[in-house]
Design a protein around this motif. Structure first.
Motif, mmCIF file in Angstrom:
data_model
loop_
_atom_site.group_PDB
_atom_site.id
_atom_site.type_symbol
_atom_site.label_atom_id
_atom_site.label_comp_id
_atom_site.label_asym_id
_atom_site.label_seq_id
_atom_site.Cartn_x
_atom_site.Cartn_y
_atom_site.Cartn_z
ATOM 1 N N UNK A 132 0.837 -1.169 0.000
ATOM 2 C CA UNK A 132 0.000 0.000 0.000
ATOM 3 C C UNK A 132 0.886 1.237 0.000
ATOM 4 N N UNK A 133 0.489 2.199 -0.812
ATOM 5 C CA UNK A 133 1.204 3.462 -0.795
ATOM 6 C C UNK A 133 0.320 4.555 -1.372
ATOM 7 N N UNK A 134 0.627 5.767 -0.961
ATOM 8 C CA UNK A 134 -0.029 6.940 -1.513
ATOM 9 C C UNK A 134 1.076 7.866 -1.983
ATOM 10 N N UNK A 135 1.041 8.212 -3.257
ATOM 11 C CA UNK A 135 2.060 9.070 -3.847
ATOM 12 C C UNK A 135 1.478 10.463 -4.059
ATOM 13 N N UNK A 136 1.968 11.411 -3.255
ATOM 14 C CA UNK A 136 1.534 12.804 -3.345
ATOM 15 C C UNK A 136 2.497 13.628 -4.193
ATOM 16 N N UNK A 137 3.591 13.038 -4.650
ATOM 17 C CA UNK A 137 4.645 13.787 -5.340
ATOM 18 C C UNK A 137 4.152 14.469 -6.610
ATOM 19 N N UNK A 138 3.154 13.915 -7.268
ATOM 20 C CA UNK A 138 2.664 14.490 -8.512
ATOM 21 C C UNK A 138 1.490 15.445 -8.322
ATOM 22 N N UNK A 139 1.283 15.927 -7.078
ATOM 23 C CA UNK A 139 0.146 16.804 -6.787
ATOM 24 C C UNK A 139 0.046 17.895 -7.832
ATOM 25 N N UNK A 140 -1.105 18.161 -8.372
ATOM 26 C CA UNK A 140 -2.450 17.839 -7.899
ATOM 27 C C UNK A 140 -2.997 16.497 -8.383
ATOM 28 N N UNK A 141 -2.142 15.667 -8.980
ATOM 29 C CA UNK A 141 -2.546 14.306 -9.316
ATOM 30 C C UNK A 141 -1.909 13.390 -8.290
ATOM 31 N N UNK A 142 -2.719 12.649 -7.579
ATOM 32 C CA UNK A 142 -2.169 11.724 -6.593
ATOM 33 C C UNK A 142 -2.513 10.303 -6.986
ATOM 34 N N UNK A 143 -1.754 9.379 -6.438
ATOM 35 C CA UNK A 143 -1.893 7.969 -6.798
ATOM 36 C C UNK A 143 -2.029 7.151 -5.517
ATOM 37 N N UNK A 144 -3.110 6.368 -5.449
ATOM 38 C CA UNK A 144 -3.351 5.490 -4.311
ATOM 39 C C UNK A 144 -3.188 4.051 -4.795
ATOM 40 N N UNK A 145 -2.211 3.374 -4.244
ATOM 41 C CA UNK A 145 -1.938 1.977 -4.616
ATOM 42 C C UNK A 145 -2.334 1.106 -3.419
ATOM 43 N N UNK A 146 -3.528 0.506 -3.508
ATOM 44 C CA UNK A 146 -4.045 -0.271 -2.380
ATOM 45 C C UNK A 146 -4.368 -1.709 -2.769
ATOM 46 N N UNK A 147 -3.765 -2.201 -3.841
ATOM 47 C CA UNK A 147 -4.112 -3.533 -4.346
ATOM 48 C C UNK A 147 -3.772 -4.656 -3.373
ATOM 49 N N UNK A 148 -2.843 -4.430 -2.464
ATOM 50 C CA UNK A 148 -2.437 -5.480 -1.539
ATOM 51 C C UNK A 148 -3.255 -5.509 -0.255
ATOM 52 N N UNK A 149 -4.197 -4.585 -0.120
ATOM 53 C CA UNK A 149 -5.015 -4.516 1.088
ATOM 54 C C UNK A 149 -6.323 -5.277 0.913
ATOM 55 N N UNK A 150 -6.908 -5.720 2.008
ATOM 56 C CA UNK A 150 -8.276 -6.255 1.922
ATOM 57 C C UNK A 150 -9.219 -5.137 1.471
ATOM 58 N N UNK A 151 -10.342 -5.511 0.857
ATOM 59 C CA UNK A 151 -11.276 -4.538 0.304
ATOM 60 C C UNK A 151 -11.634 -3.433 1.304
ATOM 61 N N UNK A 152 -12.013 -3.806 2.505
ATOM 62 C CA UNK A 152 -12.439 -2.818 3.498
ATOM 63 C C UNK A 152 -11.341 -1.819 3.828
ATOM 64 N N UNK A 153 -10.130 -2.310 4.009
ATOM 65 C CA UNK A 153 -9.004 -1.423 4.302
ATOM 66 C C UNK A 153 -8.686 -0.521 3.117
ATOM 67 N N UNK A 154 -8.789 -1.073 1.908
ATOM 68 C CA UNK A 154 -8.526 -0.277 0.707
ATOM 69 C C UNK A 154 -9.545 0.851 0.588
ATOM 70 N N UNK A 155 -10.823 0.546 0.803
ATOM 71 C CA UNK A 155 -11.859 1.585 0.734
ATOM 72 C C UNK A 155 -11.627 2.650 1.797
ATOM 73 N N UNK A 156 -11.271 2.237 3.004
ATOM 74 C CA UNK A 156 -11.011 3.192 4.086
ATOM 75 C C UNK A 156 -9.821 4.083 3.747
ATOM 76 N N UNK A 157 -8.787 3.509 3.146
ATOM 77 C CA UNK A 157 -7.625 4.294 2.738
ATOM 78 C C UNK A 157 -8.023 5.346 1.709
#
Length: 130
Positions: free
Chosen positions: A1-26
């Protein structure tokens, strides 16, 4: 899991390795943080689409409520959400993807690569500059 803010105002949320509920919460937490910046943005989101969706429960209800509470601010500030997933998964989840604007309050789409997602988001954000 990671969140990449470096390209702001475009951000990238990589949550493929999390369970569905945790990914949605992220995703909800990241969108809340992005809205706190009080400027237009877009987000590319990679979710664990291949896994069966978890249904019901207090966690899911709270996440739906959170998205509903974010919707007015997303409509104002979010220029787009792109869900990054393979073409086969896009077809499998077509109904959910088509309802994205109503659910999130901002334009949504699917892309099969992160690069395509970022390109679409940048084009949406450029509309603010013109």
């Amino acid at each position: 899991m990671s969140v990449d803010w470096a390209g702001w105002p475009v951000l990238h949320v990589h949550a493929v390795d999390l369970p569905q509920g945790e990914a949605r919460a992220l995703v909800v937490r990241v969108l809340e943080e992005a809205l706190e910046r009080d400027e237009p943005f877009g987000a590319a989101v990679e979710m664990p689409w291949g896994a069966p969706a978890e249904r019901g429960g207090d966690e899911a209800v709270q996440q739906v409520r959170a998205v509903r509470s974010l919707r007015p601010r997303l409509a104002e500030r979010c220029r787009g959400l792109v869900f990054v997933l393979p073409v086969g998964e896009q077809e499998r989840h077509a109904k959910v993807l088509r309802s994205g604007d109503q659910v999130w309050g901002c334009p949504t789409m699917a892309a099969d690569t992160s690069e395509a997602a970022r390109d679409w988001l940048r084009s949406r954000l450029e509309e603010d500059v013109v």
